[in-house]
Scaffold this motif. Structure first.
Motif, PDB file in Angstrom:
ATOM      1  N   UNK A  21       9.836  -7.880  13.961  1.00 52.59           N
ATOM      2  CA  UNK A  21       9.857  -6.255  14.622  1.00 52.59           C
ATOM      3  C   UNK A  21      10.967  -5.525  14.382  1.00 52.59           C
ATOM      4  N   UNK A  22      10.931  -3.723  14.197  1.00 53.10           N
ATOM      5  CA  UNK A  22      11.576  -3.257  13.800  1.00 53.10           C
ATOM      6  C   UNK A  22      12.215  -2.438  14.842  1.00 53.10           C
ATOM      7  N   UNK A  75       5.483  -0.720  21.535  1.00 51.79           N
ATOM      8  CA  UNK A  75       3.878  -0.150  22.497  1.00 51.79           C
ATOM      9  C   UNK A  75       4.289  -1.388  23.289  1.00 51.79           C
ATOM     10  N   UNK A  76       3.806  -1.510  24.981  1.00 52.50           N
ATOM     11  CA  UNK A  76       3.294  -2.545  25.586  1.00 52.50           C
ATOM     12  C   UNK A  76       2.751  -2.922  26.084  1.00 52.50           C
ATOM     13  N   UNK A  77       1.592  -3.812  26.230  1.00 53.46           N
ATOM     14  CA  UNK A  77      -0.172  -3.989  26.660  1.00 53.46           C
ATOM     15  C   UNK A  77       0.296  -5.479  27.279  1.00 53.46           C
ATOM     16  N   UNK A  78       0.010  -5.223  28.968  1.00 47.91           N
ATOM     17  CA  UNK A  78      -0.274  -6.356  30.147  1.00 47.91           C
ATOM     18  C   UNK A  78      -1.047  -6.470  30.592  1.00 47.91           C
ATOM     19  N   UNK A  79      -1.755  -7.306  30.083  1.00 44.13           N
ATOM     20  CA  UNK A  79      -2.957  -7.742  31.767  1.00 44.13           C
ATOM     21  C   UNK A  79      -2.745  -9.094  32.381  1.00 44.13           C
ATOM     22  N   UNK A  91       4.039   1.152  11.660  1.00 43.38           N
ATOM     23  CA  UNK A  91       4.349   1.942  12.531  1.00 43.38           C
ATOM     24  C   UNK A  91       4.003   1.799  14.409  1.00 43.38           C
ATOM     25  N   UNK A  92       3.899   0.882  14.746  1.00 41.29           N
ATOM     26  CA  UNK A  92       4.394   0.817  15.991  1.00 41.29           C
ATOM     27  C   UNK A  92       4.732  -1.159  16.035  1.00 41.29           C
ATOM     28  N   UNK A 128      -2.637   3.939  22.396  1.00 39.42           N
ATOM     29  CA  UNK A 128      -0.862   3.666  21.740  1.00 39.42           C
ATOM     30  C   UNK A 128      -1.351   4.765  20.488  1.00 39.42           C
ATOM     31  N   UNK A 129      -2.960   5.233  19.980  1.00 33.86           N
ATOM     32  CA  UNK A 129      -2.828   6.116  19.221  1.00 33.86           C
ATOM     33  C   UNK A 129      -2.425   7.525  19.298  1.00 33.86           C
TER      34      UNK A 129
END
Length: 306
Positions: free
Chosen positions: A74-75, A81-85, A112-113, A299-300
């Motif tokens: 992790x940088x 970006x966050x993804x929740x399910x 890149x992310x 994200x893109x």
């Protein structure tokens, strides 16, 4: 006219108390297993990602570890970006779509992310194919200070130290036929209100933030999803589930005011997906693929426009 007796629990017109909630909880039996479906899929990612347990749900006699998966190395200099399910545990493609993204596409963003994924926020609800948690609380109305929902409080604590770097959050959901036959009647009964029947849209749609609308972002996500499954049309009132359609397949809610998950990062680009798994025009795999397409498009776009 609505039928006063539309739900088996409680007295019409009276909100549920502790006894009614206990009666409801006793009816909720496991139909699938988090430990069988989700935990092994998360464990399989450990070779390529950092996996952390960010909390434990305690619903005695049951307890569930909560897992998040994040980019290795992790940088802080990179956007996150966050993804929740699985905020609503019964919404299967939210969970499976998040896991499929991790297994097939998440590493594409290395360098890149920073990617953070919480694939199953509500494992008690996942097992019981239920919208609420064990306390008859909707986690997706509980992303507020001093949250009454363990699921929501744990996720907010995970995300809080990372908020400053977040540029995008996509929260994966479904709208199902059972929303109309089971979950909305239960909500009305719980709150002592009449049940007002509605319409379930046939197709995929998005929920934007009315307090921070990003129409071009939503359009880009829908354009990607349309390659996988169909976009929900507006009804004859120009609405989807009672909200005005502001663009094809897009409605708006005030996310923070309603305590919705997509509000927790404060990111510029946020959206809530709504897959329709009961459509005769969509298979379970298409539903998962639609979630993955939405994640990647989101994200893109966010990386290109930050």
């Amino acid at each position: 006219m609505t039928d006063a007796r539309f739900h088996p629990i409680g007295t019409p017109g009276q909100p549920w108390g502790a006894a009614e909630k206990a009666q409801w909880r006793a009816l909720q039996q496991p139909q699938r297993r988090y430990a069988n479906d989700v935990v092994p899929a998360v464990d399989a990612l450990r070779a390529d990602f950092d996996v952390e347990q960010y909390g434990t749900l305690d619903y005695a006699p049951d307890a569930y570890p909560l897992f998040a998966v994040r980019s290795r190395n992790w940088n802080p200099a990179l956007p996150s970006v966050l993804v929740t399910g699985g905020v609503h545990g019964y919404e299967t493609s939210g969970v499976q779509g998040a896991l499929q993204f991790l297994a097939t596409r998440a590493k594409d963003y290395d360098g890149s992310a920073n990617v953070l994924v919480a694939p199953c926020v509500s494992p008690w609800g996942y097992e019981r194919v239920q919208r609420w948690n064990a306390d008859a609380i909707d986690p997706n109305r509980s992303f507020v200070a001093n949250s009454p929902a363990q699921e929501s409080a744990a996720l907010m604590a995970l995300v809080e130290p990372l908020r400053a770097g977040m540029v995008m959050h996509i929260d994966l959901h479904e709208t199902t036929d059972s929303d109309e036959t089971e979950f909305r009647p239960a909500l009305a009964a719980r709150d002592g209100k009449p049940f007002e029947p509605g319409l379930i849209p046939d197709g995929f749609y998005l929920v934007d933030d009315s307090e921070n609308p990003q129409p071009a972002f939503q359009t880009a996500v829908n354009a990607a999803v349309e390659q996988v499954t169909h976009i929900a049309p507006a009804d004859d009132k120009g609405e989807i589930i009672g909200s005005p359609v502001v663009a094809p397949g897009v409605i708006e809610y005030p996310l923070k005011k309603l305590g919705l998950c997509a509000s927790i990062t404060g990111a510029t680009y946020t959206t809530t997906t709504e897959v329709y798994p009961d459509s005769p025009r969509a298979t379970p795999q298409q539903c998962n693929d639609a979630q993955v397409a939405a994640i990647c498009a989101a994200i893109d776009y966010a990386l290109a426009h930050r």
